[in-house]
Enzyme design. Structure first.
Site, PDB file in Angstrom:
ATOM      1  N   THR A 150     -12.659 -10.225  -2.133  1.00 35.57           N
ATOM      2  CA  THR A 150     -12.245 -11.454  -1.462  1.00 35.57           C
ATOM      3  C   THR A 150     -11.412 -11.084  -0.226  1.00 35.57           C
ATOM      4  O   THR A 150     -10.845  -9.999  -0.144  1.00 35.57           O
ATOM      5  CB  THR A 150     -11.430 -12.364  -2.394  1.00 35.57           C
ATOM      6  OG1 THR A 150     -10.162 -11.755  -2.684  1.00 35.57           O
ATOM      7  CG2 THR A 150     -12.182 -12.615  -3.687  1.00 35.57           C
ATOM      8  N   GLY A 151     -11.356 -12.005   0.719  1.00 42.50           N
ATOM      9  CA  GLY A 151     -10.652 -11.708   1.958  1.00 42.50           C
ATOM     10  C   GLY A 151     -11.343 -10.594   2.723  1.00 42.50           C
ATOM     11  O   GLY A 151     -10.694  -9.767   3.374  1.00 42.50           O
ATOM     12  N   SER A 208     -13.313 -10.649   5.346  1.00 41.00           N
ATOM     13  CA  SER A 208     -13.675 -10.853   6.750  1.00 41.00           C
ATOM     14  C   SER A 208     -12.746 -10.148   7.727  1.00 41.00           C
ATOM     15  O   SER A 208     -13.040 -10.086   8.922  1.00 41.00           O
ATOM     16  CB  SER A 208     -13.708 -12.354   7.067  1.00 41.00           C
ATOM     17  OG  SER A 208     -12.427 -12.934   6.871  1.00 41.00           O
ATOM     18  N   GLY A 262      -9.033  -7.152   8.062  1.00 38.92           N
ATOM     19  CA  GLY A 262      -7.987  -6.341   7.458  1.00 38.92           C
ATOM     20  C   GLY A 262      -8.454  -5.434   6.335  1.00 38.92           C
ATOM     21  O   GLY A 262      -9.494  -4.783   6.413  1.00 38.92           O
ATOM     22  N   ILE A 263      -7.647  -5.375   5.272  1.00 39.42           N
ATOM     23  CA  ILE A 263      -7.920  -4.489   4.146  1.00 39.42           C
ATOM     24  C   ILE A 263      -9.275  -4.800   3.512  1.00 39.42           C
ATOM     25  O   ILE A 263     -10.047  -3.894   3.178  1.00 39.42           O
ATOM     26  CB  ILE A 263      -6.807  -4.600   3.089  1.00 39.42           C
ATOM     27  CG1 ILE A 263      -5.485  -4.040   3.645  1.00 39.42           C
ATOM     28  CG2 ILE A 263      -7.192  -3.870   1.803  1.00 39.42           C
ATOM     29  CD1 ILE A 263      -4.288  -4.268   2.740  1.00 39.42           C
ATOM     30  N   SER A 309       2.037  -6.535  -3.166  1.00 35.93           N
ATOM     31  CA  SER A 309       2.802  -6.238  -1.953  1.00 35.93           C
ATOM     32  C   SER A 309       4.102  -5.551  -2.329  1.00 35.93           C
ATOM     33  O   SER A 309       4.596  -5.692  -3.459  1.00 35.93           O
ATOM     34  CB  SER A 309       3.108  -7.539  -1.206  1.00 35.93           C
ATOM     35  OG  SER A 309       4.044  -7.325  -0.163  1.00 35.93           O
ATOM     36  N   TYR A 354       6.152 -16.050   0.662  1.00 31.03           N
ATOM     37  CA  TYR A 354       5.159 -14.997   0.430  1.00 31.03           C
ATOM     38  C   TYR A 354       5.624 -14.057  -0.675  1.00 31.03           C
ATOM     39  O   TYR A 354       4.859 -13.727  -1.587  1.00 31.03           O
ATOM     40  CB  TYR A 354       4.926 -14.223   1.732  1.00 31.03           C
ATOM     41  CG  TYR A 354       3.984 -13.056   1.602  1.00 31.03           C
ATOM     42  CD1 TYR A 354       2.606 -13.254   1.605  1.00 31.03           C
ATOM     43  CD2 TYR A 354       4.460 -11.749   1.503  1.00 31.03           C
ATOM     44  CE1 TYR A 354       1.730 -12.183   1.492  1.00 31.03           C
ATOM     45  CE2 TYR A 354       3.604 -10.676   1.391  1.00 31.03           C
ATOM     46  CZ  TYR A 354       2.229 -10.894   1.386  1.00 31.03           C
ATOM     47  OH  TYR A 354       1.375  -9.824   1.266  1.00 31.03           O
TER      48      TYR A 354
END
Length: 357
Positions: free
Chosen positions: A37-38, A40, A42-43, A168, A181
């Site tokens: 997931t995510g 598109s 960065g990581i 994180s 966050y």
């Protein structure tokens, strides 16, 4: 087929010896279907490319449809198997659709990476509750939905699979300016530890890994919603490349690991906070106010990726600091016995030199 036979043999042994605990054996990446997931930017983007290069079939999920299509086409042109799923991980039905698409296309998935996340920069009392709730949808509830989909799939198949949650350093240690966050990541860390223990107690075929990234050079800050006058950024600090995080994620996809820290920075802050909490408070108060923004005006809030997809296909941000080319700490944790042996050897060599003098 050999992998399934190995699992059957393991289950037979466990039935004969109910108290026995066996170490999960995960497939090599070249034999895996991996959900990210995510994916598109960065990581997630770097992990997808790196996984495909290692032979894995990739299921890339994110909100940015155009970026996902371009990524899938890019991977296919290089001879890799890849599909994309437009999904908002803050919606359980979207997350379930990711799993269903992976299964209908490839028949299964072997690793699920909960990576999608977004941040908010602003003083705790300034950030609206609606913005906080929206961020929790992505950063906490998204991984919860992903965990449930992955565990259901692995346990129903009876074949070991990996669940990898990207946390994180702020999930180990709170911070100023990014209080919402940090809170969401604390919740994710707690969820990951709790579900790991439950699954281990049940001897479920699931390897659960928590990734603890330090500051990584991604578009994370550009995608964040900002209540600050100045643009969020990793500024005047140690910054690790996205490849270091992707390397750790893919290592955990093949080798059961409890935790993977990306950079000594993340590990040091976690240890310092546990051992010297008051001192760490003071250090964070002093350092984080000035190292979380650049010297330029902040982007408008409506341009953030909190409610809408951010720009895609960027694996780097616009950060300024001490850019590391790799994380030696992360590499060392992949092979702790070898690393310990090397350190012991160096210590012995140093002692021998001292004695000779």
């Amino acid at each position: 087929m050999a992998n399934d036979d190995a699992v059957t043999n393991t289950e037979q042994l466990e039935q004969q010896n109910p108290g026995m605990k066996t170490k999960l054996k995960l497939k090599q990446l070249k034999d895996q279907v991996i959900v990210i997931t995510g994916a598109s930017s960065g990581i997630g983007l770097v992990t997808a490319r790196m996984a495909a290069k290692k032979g894995a079939k990739v299921v890339a999920a994110a909100r940015n449809e155009d970026a996902l299509k371009e990524l899938a086409d890019e991977l296919k042109e290089k001879g890799h198997d890849a599909i994309w799923v437009k999904a908002d991980t803050g919606k359980e039905e979207d997350v379930n659709r990711i799993a269903e698409t992976a299964i209908s296309t490839f028949g299964r998935f072997d690793t699920w990476v909960n990576n999608a996340a977004v941040s908010i920069f602003g003083h705790a009392m300034d950030v609206t509750v609606d913005d906080m709730k929206r961020m929790f949808d992505t950063n906490f509830w998204g991984p919860v939905y992903g965990t449930r989909a992955a565990v259901k799939h692995y346990t129903s198949r009876g074949v070991p699979g990996a669940l990898i949650n990207v946390g994180s350093l702020f999930g180990d240690r709170g911070t100023v300016i990014q209080s919402a966050y940090a809170s969401a990541k604390f919740a994710l860390h707690g969820w990951t530890e709790s579900i790991r223990m439950e699954l281990e107690k049940e001897q479920a075929p699931v390897s659960v890994t928590l990734i603890h990234p330090g500051r990584i050079d991604t578009p994370y800050n550009e995608h964040a919603r900002s209540y600050l006058d100045k643009q969020p950024a990793h500024y005047r600090s140690m910054i690790y490349p996205t490849e270091a995080a992707a390397e750790a994620i893919l290592f955990a996809a093949e080798h059961p690991k409890r935790d993977m820290y990306i950079g000594s920075q993340a590990k040091a802050i976690a240890m310092l906070g546990a051992l010297f909490p008051r001192l760490t408070d003071r250090l964070m108060e002093k350092i984080m106010y000035c190292s979380q923004h650049a010297e330029r005006p902040s982007n408008p809030r409506e341009k953030s990726a909190l409610y809408e997809a951010g720009y895609g296909l960027h694996d780097r941000g616009t950060n300024k600091g001490w850019m590391r080319s790799r994380s030696y700490y992360t590499k060392a944790t992949k092979r702790p016995i070898v690393s310990a042996a090397v350190l012991a050897g160096l210590a012995c060599a140093w002692a021998a030199v001292k004695r000779s003098r």
